[in-house]
Design a protein around this motif. Structure first.
Motif, PDB file in Angstrom:
ATOM      1  N   GLU A 311      41.945  36.635  35.212  1.00  0.00           N
ATOM      2  CA  GLU A 311      42.397  36.115  36.504  1.00  0.00           C
ATOM      3  C   GLU A 311      43.908  36.245  36.522  1.00  0.00           C
ATOM      4  O   GLU A 311      44.611  35.618  35.707  1.00  0.00           O
ATOM      5  CB  GLU A 311      41.985  34.640  36.681  1.00  0.00           C
ATOM      6  N   GLY A 352      48.281  29.201  44.010  1.00  0.00           N
ATOM      7  CA  GLY A 352      49.329  29.146  45.027  1.00  0.00           C
ATOM      8  C   GLY A 352      49.031  29.974  46.270  1.00  0.00           C
ATOM      9  O   GLY A 352      49.883  30.113  47.147  1.00  0.00           O
ATOM     10  N   GLY A 373      42.345  26.776  45.782  1.00  0.00           N
ATOM     11  CA  GLY A 373      42.029  25.358  45.862  1.00  0.00           C
ATOM     12  C   GLY A 373      42.881  24.587  46.840  1.00  0.00           C
ATOM     13  O   GLY A 373      42.433  24.212  47.928  1.00  0.00           O
TER      14      GLY A 373
HETATM   15  N1  PXP Z   1      43.332  29.561  39.226  1.00  0.00           N
HETATM   16  C1  PXP Z   1      43.700  28.780  38.180  1.00  0.00           C
HETATM   17  C2  PXP Z   1      43.511  29.305  36.814  1.00  0.00           C
HETATM   18  C3  PXP Z   1      44.214  27.489  38.381  1.00  0.00           C
HETATM   19  O1  PXP Z   1      44.583  26.737  37.341  1.00  0.00           O
HETATM   20  C4  PXP Z   1      44.332  27.009  39.697  1.00  0.00           C
HETATM   21  C5  PXP Z   1      44.861  25.633  39.949  1.00  0.00           C
HETATM   22  O2  PXP Z   1      43.988  24.703  39.434  1.00  0.00           O
HETATM   23  C6  PXP Z   1      43.940  27.854  40.755  1.00  0.00           C
HETATM   24  C7  PXP Z   1      43.461  29.125  40.493  1.00  0.00           C
HETATM   25  C8  PXP Z   1      43.996  27.435  42.179  1.00  0.00           C
HETATM   26  O3  PXP Z   1      45.306  27.256  42.557  1.00  0.00           O
HETATM   27  P1  PXP Z   1      45.622  26.595  43.978  1.00  0.00           P
HETATM   28  O4  PXP Z   1      45.094  25.196  43.918  1.00  0.00           O
HETATM   29  O5  PXP Z   1      47.105  26.663  44.061  1.00  0.00           O
HETATM   30  O6  PXP Z   1      44.915  27.432  44.990  1.00  0.00           O
END
Ligand code: PXP
Length: 400
Positions: A311, A352, A373
């Protein structure tokens, strides 16, 4: 002259540039002795050919008449044939797809040239893929990798839109702010799935600041798509993952003081240690992803761990200050996605991302899935979870 351009229409066209590029293409293909004719038409003219030879009474962008197949093939083997291009359609489509006109016209001409050489995308999916690959190689050679828009456009035809896995951590953040039993991330997960999410993600942190063990266990029961567990590579978490058996484990670095995950997992220099954890999880039958910075060195190290997925950390892109920095971070992501795919990884991305910055990254063809998220949960507070997920999916789908 190996390439002849006959212009029978009225719109302005960079004719000598096009001829030069097409002659370079013949050189690239190792057939500089061959000859091809490109006839530039308007929609009315090309419709006549489309109707007469293909039974399609409407305009099209390019039609090729290969000489390889006709009675003269043996007599004049150096003649490839004629490609007809509608400049009017090319202009209209370039505008619609937001592409530089001359790049799009060249892409159409290259497509026509490959038809003249016997490529036929309509015969099978494999033939189509081979043709796109060749088109990409030629366009990259002729225009350079900076011609990103047209390269992505051509590449996109080969790929499906990326999937969206929705992270519901921050529903639990609101619950934990009062230590009550609402809002429930389980409800949010159900609604996210009803909105079209392809997966549900939770990060079970060591300090249990938002998601609790109970959430992960219940989600394992109710999630219909797939459950992704983000976690630090600690003994406690490995044990839990093996017990709860999510569909995918994503290994992330974790610091107690951080507001959110701050960077990718450092694999370089710790490859053996990471490999050990990956192996243990894979032996238990779990799919493993590593959250990683878009850095070629980290990717090469990750390739030695046996992980199935990387990822790519999009946080630096999301936090870039100003268009120049953003462009730079975007280029890093694009390159990393390509390298990751070449190394054999399934490529995901996240962190982000929000409704205003998703479109360019969603157009990167190698990225198969996004993990988003905070932005979705924030919007869900205003318009509801299902709708917030739908809107994000719509942006992702439209980007390719
Ligand atoms: N991917 C990973 C590995 C993460 O740790 C997070 C945050 O928990 C996200 C994606 C999602 O990030 P966001 O909440 O900023 O969309």
């Amino acid at each position: 002259m190996p390439v002849e351009i006959i212009d029978q229409q009225d719109l302005p066209v960079p004719r000598s540039w096009l001829r030069k590029k097409l002659e370079e293409a013949l050189l690239f293909l190792g057939i500089p002795e061959k000859e091809a004719t490109f006839i530039l038409l308007d929609d009315f003219q090309i419709t006549l050919y489309n109707q007469q030879y293909l039974g399609r009474p409407y305009p099209t962008n390019v039609i090729s008449f290969s000489q390889r197949e006709g009675p003269f093939a043996a007599i004049q083997p150096h003649l490839l044939g004629d490609a007809l291009l509608s400049v009017e359609t090319a202009r209209r489509e370039a505008k619609e797809y937001n592409l530089p006109f001359r790049h799009y016209l060249l892409a159409l001409a290259i497509h026509g040239l490959l038809h003249l050489l016997g490529h036929e995308h309509e015969t099978s999916p494999v033939a189509a893929q081979l043709m796109v690959k060749k088109e990409l190689k030629l366009l990259k050679g002729l225009l350079g990798v900076k011609a990103r828009k047209i390269l992505n456009f051509v590449r996109r035809r080969e790929y499906m839109p990326a999937k969206l896995a929705v992270n519901v951590d921050h529903v639990a953040t609101v619950r934990e702010a009062r230590k009550v039993n609402y809002p429930d991330p389980i409800h949010a997960a159900v609604l996210a799935e009803l909105g079209g999410a392809h997966g549900i993600v939770v990060h079970l942190r060591e300090d249990r600041r938002h998601i609790q063990d109970r959430d992960v266990r219940l989600l394992r029961e109710i999630v219909k798509t797939k459950l992704v567990l983000e976690m630090a590579a600690t003994e406690e978490m490995i044990k839990l993952a093996k017990e709860i058996r999510p569909d995918q484990v994503t290994l992330v670095p974790e610091r107690r003081q951080e507001i959110t995950t701050e960077g990718g997992l450092k694999v370089k220099g710790r490859t053996a240690k990471v490999r050990e954890v990956v192996e243990e999880l894979k032996e238990a039958g779990l799919k493993v992803s590593i959250f990683i910075d878009p850095d070629p060195e980290q990717l090469k190290a990750a390739a030695k761990t046996g992980a199935d997925v990387v990822e790519l950390h999009t946080g630096h892109y999301a936090e870039a200050k100003g268009p120049e920095e953003m462009e730079l971070e975007f280029a890093r992501l694009e390159e990393a996605a390509r390298i990751a795919r070449d190394l054999g990884f399934e490529v995901h991305a996240g962190h982000g991302l929000h409704y205003e910055n998703i479109t360019p990254v969603a157009a990167i063809p190698e990225i198969e899935e996004f993990s988003i998220g905070h932005a979705i949960v924030a919007r869900a507070i205003m318009i509801g979870m299902k709708e917030a997920v739908r809107e994000m999916l719509c942006l992702i789908e439209r980007a390719r």
